[in-house]
Write a protein that holds these residues in place. Structure first.
Motif, PDB file in Angstrom:
ATOM      1  N   ARG A  14      65.831   7.866 -46.792  1.00  0.00           N
ATOM      2  CA  ARG A  14      64.390   7.078 -47.517  1.00  0.00           C
ATOM      3  C   ARG A  14      63.502   8.173 -48.015  1.00  0.00           C
ATOM      4  NH1 ARG A  14      63.727   1.597 -45.273  1.00  0.00           N
ATOM      5  NH2 ARG A  14      61.505   1.955 -45.778  1.00  0.00           N
ATOM      6  N   VAL A  17      57.751   8.372 -52.510  1.00  0.00           N
ATOM      7  CA  VAL A  17      57.447   8.918 -53.730  1.00  0.00           C
ATOM      8  C   VAL A  17      55.618   9.070 -53.881  1.00  0.00           C
ATOM      9  CG1 VAL A  17      59.362   8.249 -54.972  1.00  0.00           C
ATOM     10  CG2 VAL A  17      57.494   6.590 -55.063  1.00  0.00           C
ATOM     11  N   LEU A  48      61.397  15.822 -57.080  1.00  0.00           N
ATOM     12  CA  LEU A  48      62.039  14.718 -56.527  1.00  0.00           C
ATOM     13  C   LEU A  48      63.509  14.790 -56.813  1.00  0.00           C
ATOM     14  CD1 LEU A  48      59.180  12.041 -56.448  1.00  0.00           C
ATOM     15  CD2 LEU A  48      60.157  12.920 -54.374  1.00  0.00           C
ATOM     16  N   SER A  52      66.754  15.250 -54.669  1.00  0.00           N
ATOM     17  CA  SER A  52      67.807  14.308 -54.472  1.00  0.00           C
ATOM     18  C   SER A  52      69.086  14.921 -54.807  1.00  0.00           C
ATOM     19  CB  SER A  52      67.410  13.172 -55.412  1.00  0.00           C
ATOM     20  OG  SER A  52      66.343  12.625 -55.063  1.00  0.00           O
ATOM     21  N   ILE A  65      64.005   4.253 -52.408  1.00  0.00           N
ATOM     22  CA  ILE A  65      62.782   4.791 -53.036  1.00  0.00           C
ATOM     23  C   ILE A  65      61.685   4.114 -52.255  1.00  0.00           C
ATOM     24  CG2 ILE A  65      61.151   5.176 -54.804  1.00  0.00           C
ATOM     25  CD1 ILE A  65      63.610   7.002 -54.683  1.00  0.00           C
ATOM     26  N   THR A  66      60.948   4.644 -51.457  1.00  0.00           N
ATOM     27  CA  THR A  66      59.687   3.922 -50.799  1.00  0.00           C
ATOM     28  C   THR A  66      58.380   4.462 -51.045  1.00  0.00           C
ATOM     29  OG1 THR A  66      59.786   5.342 -48.885  1.00  0.00           O
ATOM     30  CG2 THR A  66      61.315   3.452 -48.975  1.00  0.00           C
ATOM     31  N   PRO A  70      55.896   2.323 -54.298  1.00  0.00           N
ATOM     32  CA  PRO A  70      56.596   3.134 -55.190  1.00  0.00           C
ATOM     33  C   PRO A  70      56.074   2.964 -56.442  1.00  0.00           C
ATOM     34  CG  PRO A  70      58.025   1.807 -54.162  1.00  0.00           C
ATOM     35  CD  PRO A  70      56.994   1.639 -53.430  1.00  0.00           C
ATOM     36  N   LEU A  76      57.567   6.446 -62.053  1.00  0.00           N
ATOM     37  CA  LEU A  76      58.457   6.381 -61.079  1.00  0.00           C
ATOM     38  C   LEU A  76      59.804   5.964 -61.742  1.00  0.00           C
ATOM     39  CD1 LEU A  76      59.802   5.375 -58.228  1.00  0.00           C
ATOM     40  CD2 LEU A  76      59.116   3.069 -58.761  1.00  0.00           C
ATOM     41  N   LEU A  80      63.962   7.176 -61.344  1.00  0.00           N
ATOM     42  CA  LEU A  80      65.188   6.270 -61.221  1.00  0.00           C
ATOM     43  C   LEU A  80      65.909   6.569 -62.145  1.00  0.00           C
ATOM     44  CD1 LEU A  80      63.188   3.022 -60.201  1.00  0.00           C
ATOM     45  CD2 LEU A  80      64.426   4.795 -58.614  1.00  0.00           C
ATOM     46  N   VAL A  94      65.076   0.240 -53.667  1.00  0.00           N
ATOM     47  CA  VAL A  94      63.743   0.193 -53.691  1.00  0.00           C
ATOM     48  C   VAL A  94      63.173  -0.757 -52.558  1.00  0.00           C
ATOM     49  CG1 VAL A  94      61.769   0.086 -55.191  1.00  0.00           C
ATOM     50  CG2 VAL A  94      64.134   0.717 -56.203  1.00  0.00           C
TER      51      VAL A  94
END
Length: 327
Positions: A14, A17, A48, A52, A65-66, A70, A76, A80, A94
């Motif tokens: 988890r 962001v 990020l 990842s 993504i939390t 977010p 953002l 993604l 998400v």
């Protein structure tokens, strides 16, 4: 593969962001908000992405993504887009409050990001606005219906709050009658920035199920993955399903496969534990890949066996706000 000190495989991250949110839900933080992190304390999007890549190489194959919320981060979608191309990452999902997702729904679909969890703690407008302290009901509801009808795998997370929204449990279930959606009822947790203290809850998962049984006695249990935090059920004739998540009772710790990293770099191995280390400065130093891997291994290798064990060790953990620890 990441394996913790209790022989549990860890494949799910988890990743928060931001700690900011545009709602002020009364079970999450005080009305005036909290001391949000300054921008230079947050990971950049490039950081990020790199983080990842490192954890996926270690065996993480699912990233959620939390926030905070977010979509408060205007960049953002840049993250993604990069994650959608990351080899070895099989599941990108998400968690959102659905206030800001609308303009991005088409691109999310194009990227193949179809698993969306929406936090919505009331189907009644007045109750929703009282809990969130904001006037966003129509936006949230309309975005949820759009996501469902456009083929997303939508799960609505509803926290059962004593004296606030439990009369909405049955009405919220009605969504599963008409739509292929999962409504999950969560136990309240005491991570609210210190605005409320409690040691027990009235509306635990057993009470929620008993309450539903009074109206829908014919529901039956579904098979769930071993690592699922949700006990899942179906009402005959309903299009969707419902579940209960024992987030305070903590009945699922034995199969926990999760790791959390906050927006400021804290590694959190259990919601009921304090951060075991911080990766932000390491990310901005030398030998980033090896040093991050080493710290992740250390964190995974020293996890509490259960949330109760973690709570015993970290007596003041409830002073945290849910928005600052990634939900």
């Amino acid at each position: 593969m990441l394996v913790d000190n209790h022989n549990r495989a860890i494949n799910y991250l988890r990743l928060a962001v931001t700690d900011r949110c545009n709602l002020r839900c009364n079970y999450c933080m005080p009305e005036e908000g909290i001391n949000f992190a300054k921008n230079d304390k947050l990971f950049t999007i490039d950081e990020l992405v790199r983080l990842s890549e490192i954890v996926v190489a270690q065996g993480i194959d699912k990233i959620r993504i939390t926030g905070g919320e977010p979509f408060v981060r205007k960049d953002l979608m840049v993250l993604l887009r990069s994650l959608s191309k990351l080899e070895g990452l099989n599941d990108i999902s998400v968690t959102t409050n659905a206030t800001l997702i609308g303009p991005h729904i088409n691109e999310l679909k194009e990227l193949g990001i179809k698993n969306i969890n929406v936090s919505m703690d009331a189907i009644n407008r007045e109750t929703f606005e009282r809990i969130t302290r904001r006037n966003e009901y129509d936006v949230v509801y309309n975005n949820i219906i759009r996501l469902i009808t456009e083929g997303f795998n939508v799960r609505i997370n509803f926290i059962a709050l004593e004296g606030q929204n439990t009369e909405d449990i049955i009405p919220m279930l009605e969504l599963t009658k008409h739509y292929d959606v999962s409504v999950r009822f969560l136990e309240e947790m005491p991570f609210n920035g210190g605005s409320k203290k409690f040691q027990t809850i009235k509306w635990d998962f057993k009470t929620i199920l008993e309450h539903i049984r009074n109206t829908h006695s014919e529901y039956y249990k579904l098979e769930s993955p071993k690592t699922s935090t949700s006990l899942n059920y179906k009402i005959p004739g309903f299009k969707g399903t419902f579940g209960v998540i024992p987030s305070f009772s903590r009945t699922f710790c034995g199969s926990c496969n999760r790791l959390r990293i906050s927006a400021t770099g804290d590694v959190i191995t259990c919601l009921y534990a304090k951060a075991s280390m911080n990766l932000r400065d390491i990310m901005r130093g030398d030998d980033v890949t090896e040093n991050i891997k080493e710290q992740i291994l250390k964190a995974v290798g020293s996890r509490a066996k259960t949330g109760f064990e973690a709570q015993e060790k970290y007596k003041d953990v409830f002073s945290n706000s849910m928005t600052s620890i990634g939900g």
